[in-house]
Design an enzyme around this catalytic site. Structure first.
Site, PDB file in Angstrom:
ATOM      1  N   SER A  90       0.743  -1.320  -0.021  1.00 16.18           N
ATOM      2  CA  SER A  90      -0.023  -0.083   0.121  1.00 16.18           C
ATOM      3  C   SER A  90       0.982   1.417   0.121  1.00 16.18           C
ATOM      4  CB  SER A  90      -0.775   0.049   1.156  1.00 16.18           C
ATOM      5  OG  SER A  90      -1.421   1.393   1.495  1.00 16.18           O
TER       6      SER A  90
ATOM      7  N   HIS B 148      -1.252  -1.194  -4.407  1.00 16.61           N
ATOM      8  CA  HIS B 148      -2.456  -0.993  -3.523  1.00 16.61           C
ATOM      9  C   HIS B 148      -2.550   0.426  -3.244  1.00 16.61           C
ATOM     10  CE1 HIS B 148      -5.953  -2.345  -1.019  1.00 16.61           C
ATOM     11  NE2 HIS B 148      -5.637  -1.217  -0.291  1.00 16.61           N
TER      12      HIS B 148
ATOM     13  N   ASP C 235      -4.990   3.396  -1.862  1.00 19.07           N
ATOM     14  CA  ASP C 235      -6.085   3.656  -0.697  1.00 19.07           C
ATOM     15  C   ASP C 235      -6.654   5.038  -1.066  1.00 19.07           C
ATOM     16  OD1 ASP C 235      -6.103   1.255   1.078  1.00 19.07           O
ATOM     17  OD2 ASP C 235      -4.003   1.759   1.335  1.00 19.07           O
TER      18      ASP C 235
ATOM     19  N   MET D  54      -9.560   7.274   0.219  1.00 24.38           N
ATOM     20  CA  MET D  54     -10.389   7.931   1.318  1.00 24.38           C
ATOM     21  C   MET D  54     -10.867   9.377   1.161  1.00 24.38           C
ATOM     22  SD  MET D  54      -7.896   6.627   4.669  1.00 24.38           S
ATOM     23  CE  MET D  54      -6.951   5.217   4.344  1.00 24.38           C
TER      24      MET D  54
ATOM     25  N   HIS E 134      -8.479   0.803  -3.710  1.00 21.00           N
ATOM     26  CA  HIS E 134      -9.376   0.594  -2.702  1.00 21.00           C
ATOM     27  C   HIS E 134     -10.029   1.536  -2.243  1.00 21.00           C
ATOM     28  CE1 HIS E 134      -9.475  -0.781   2.008  1.00 21.00           C
ATOM     29  NE2 HIS E 134     -10.661  -0.801   1.380  1.00 21.00           N
TER      30      HIS E 134
ATOM     31  N   MET F  61     -12.557   3.789  -0.217  1.00 22.03           N
ATOM     32  CA  MET F  61     -13.017   4.054   0.994  1.00 22.03           C
ATOM     33  C   MET F  61     -13.905   5.221   1.066  1.00 22.03           C
ATOM     34  SD  MET F  61      -9.932   2.547   3.221  1.00 22.03           S
ATOM     35  CE  MET F  61      -8.724   2.878   1.841  1.00 22.03           C
TER      36      MET F  61
ATOM     37  N   MET G 272     -11.123  -6.516   5.713  1.00 21.13           N
ATOM     38  CA  MET G 272     -10.255  -5.351   6.351  1.00 21.13           C
ATOM     39  C   MET G 272     -10.053  -6.058   7.837  1.00 21.13           C
ATOM     40  SD  MET G 272      -9.746  -2.794   4.515  1.00 21.13           S
ATOM     41  CE  MET G 272      -8.824  -1.872   5.795  1.00 21.13           C
TER      42      MET G 272
ATOM     43  N   ASP H  93      -6.226  -6.933   4.366  1.00 20.99           N
ATOM     44  CA  ASP H  93      -5.616  -5.446   4.360  1.00 20.99           C
ATOM     45  C   ASP H  93      -5.657  -4.903   5.866  1.00 20.99           C
ATOM     46  OD1 ASP H  93      -4.790  -2.923   3.992  1.00 20.99           O
ATOM     47  OD2 ASP H  93      -6.543  -2.392   2.420  1.00 20.99           O
TER      48      ASP H  93
HETATM   49  C1  DX5 Z   1      -6.147   1.258   5.926  1.00 23.77           C
HETATM   50  C2  DX5 Z   1      -5.573   0.961   4.442  1.00 23.77           C
HETATM   51  C3  DX5 Z   1      -4.528   0.211   4.447  1.00 23.77           C
HETATM   52  C4  DX5 Z   1      -3.253   0.520   4.972  1.00 23.77           C
HETATM   53  C5  DX5 Z   1      -2.796  -0.802   5.363  1.00 23.77           C
HETATM   54  O1  DX5 Z   1      -7.482   1.844   5.821  1.00 23.77           O
HETATM   55  O2  DX5 Z   1      -6.874   0.220   3.555  1.00 23.77           O
HETATM   56  O3  DX5 Z   1      -4.320  -0.362   3.103  1.00 23.77           O
HETATM   57  O4  DX5 Z   1      -2.612   1.223   4.012  1.00 23.77           O
HETATM   58  O5  DX5 Z   1      -1.886  -0.259   6.324  1.00 23.77           O
HETATM   59  P1  DX5 Z   1      -0.829  -1.095   7.151  1.00 23.77           P
HETATM   60  O6  DX5 Z   1      -0.195  -2.121   6.532  1.00 23.77           O
HETATM   61  O7  DX5 Z   1       0.160  -0.300   7.630  1.00 23.77           O
HETATM   62  O8  DX5 Z   1      -1.618  -1.654   8.160  1.00 23.77           O
HETATM   63 ZN    ZN Z   2      -6.250  -0.615   1.623  1.00 25.09          ZN
END
Ligand code: DX5
Ligand code: ZN
Length: 214
Positions: A9, A34, A36, A38, A67, A69, A139, A174
């Site tokens: 990620s 990956h 993320d 948000m 991903h 969110m 998750m 994840d």
């Molecule tokens: C959290 C994200 C993850 C995050 C994982 O909401 O969806 O992809 O980057 O990070 P680590 O591996 O540090 O938990």
């Molecule tokens: Zn993620």
């Protein structure tokens, strides 16, 4: 699908040097990148949008695992698809019974569709939808931030999800993944792992990625 897919990620990477970070991942054996996304509503944090995915696409030769969110993901799928995503995963909690519709929108762009569930969502809730998807993202932390502690109970959901499957669907975990928690995930049948903090704080990215493969 014997090999584990490793999807670092970039949330934990150096945002001032994303091109270099992508190259570093590619050279050291990452399978996917990956990304993320948000929105500050679905999760209490804001990150990046489709223009950044478009920029990453130009310098990235491996699949972009996006991903979302975000609330109302259906409004943004076109932008993320045209930006060059290979996989778009949305949250079941953001769409509920509209899940089939959202999967169809993603698939209309000839890319893979993923459904993600938060820690409090039971696998039964997505039972009717899992075979429509290409990927289920479990998750293993509350979505929103990197660097949180892995929740073992969440990884166990893979066993139920597998029991609902009638076709090959990738099961990805994840949150809080490191060499130890990766083993737990693999034991429950998870075959794709996202890792941010563990990979980007390691002194040797290649070793970190390999340690997740086990
Ligand atoms: C959290 C994200 C993850 C995050 C994982 O909401 O969806 O992809 O980057 O990070 P680590 O591996 O540090 O938990
Ligand atoms: Zn993620």
């Amino acid at each position: 699908m014997d090999n584990i897919i490793i999807a670092p990620s970039i949330l934990s990477s150096d945002f001032a040097n994303l091109e270099n970070e992508i190259k570093r991942l590619e050279l050291n054996g990452a399978d996917w990148v990956h990304v993320d996304v948000m929105d500050g509503h679905f999760v209490p944090n804001l990150t990046i949008g489709a223009p950044v995915v478009k920029a990453l696409r130009k310098v990235c030769n491996i699949p972009l695992d996006v991903h979302l969110m975000i609330d109302n993901p259906e409004k943004y799928i076109k932008d993320f698809a045209l930006a060059g995503s290979d996989i778009i995963t949305f949250h079941y909690e953001a769409v509920k019974e509209k899940t089939p519709e959202v999967i169809n929108i993603i698939k209309s762009y000839n890319i893979k569709a993923g459904i993600s569930i938060k820690p409090d969502t039971k696998p039964e809730e997505i039972k009717d939808y899992v075979n429509m998807a290409d990927l289920i993202l479990i998750m293993t932390v509350e979505p929103g931030f990197g660097g949180q502690k892995f929740m073992t109970e969440c990884s166990k959901k893979a066993v139920d999800i597998k029991s609902y499957l009638t076709k090959d669907v990738i099961i990805e975990a994840d949150g809080g993944i490191n060499s130890e928690t990766a083993k737990i995930c693999k034991n429950y049948g998870i075959n794709a792992l996202v890792a941010g903090n563990y990979i980007f704080t390691s002194t040797n990215i290649k070793e970190a990625i390999n340690s997740l493969r086990g």
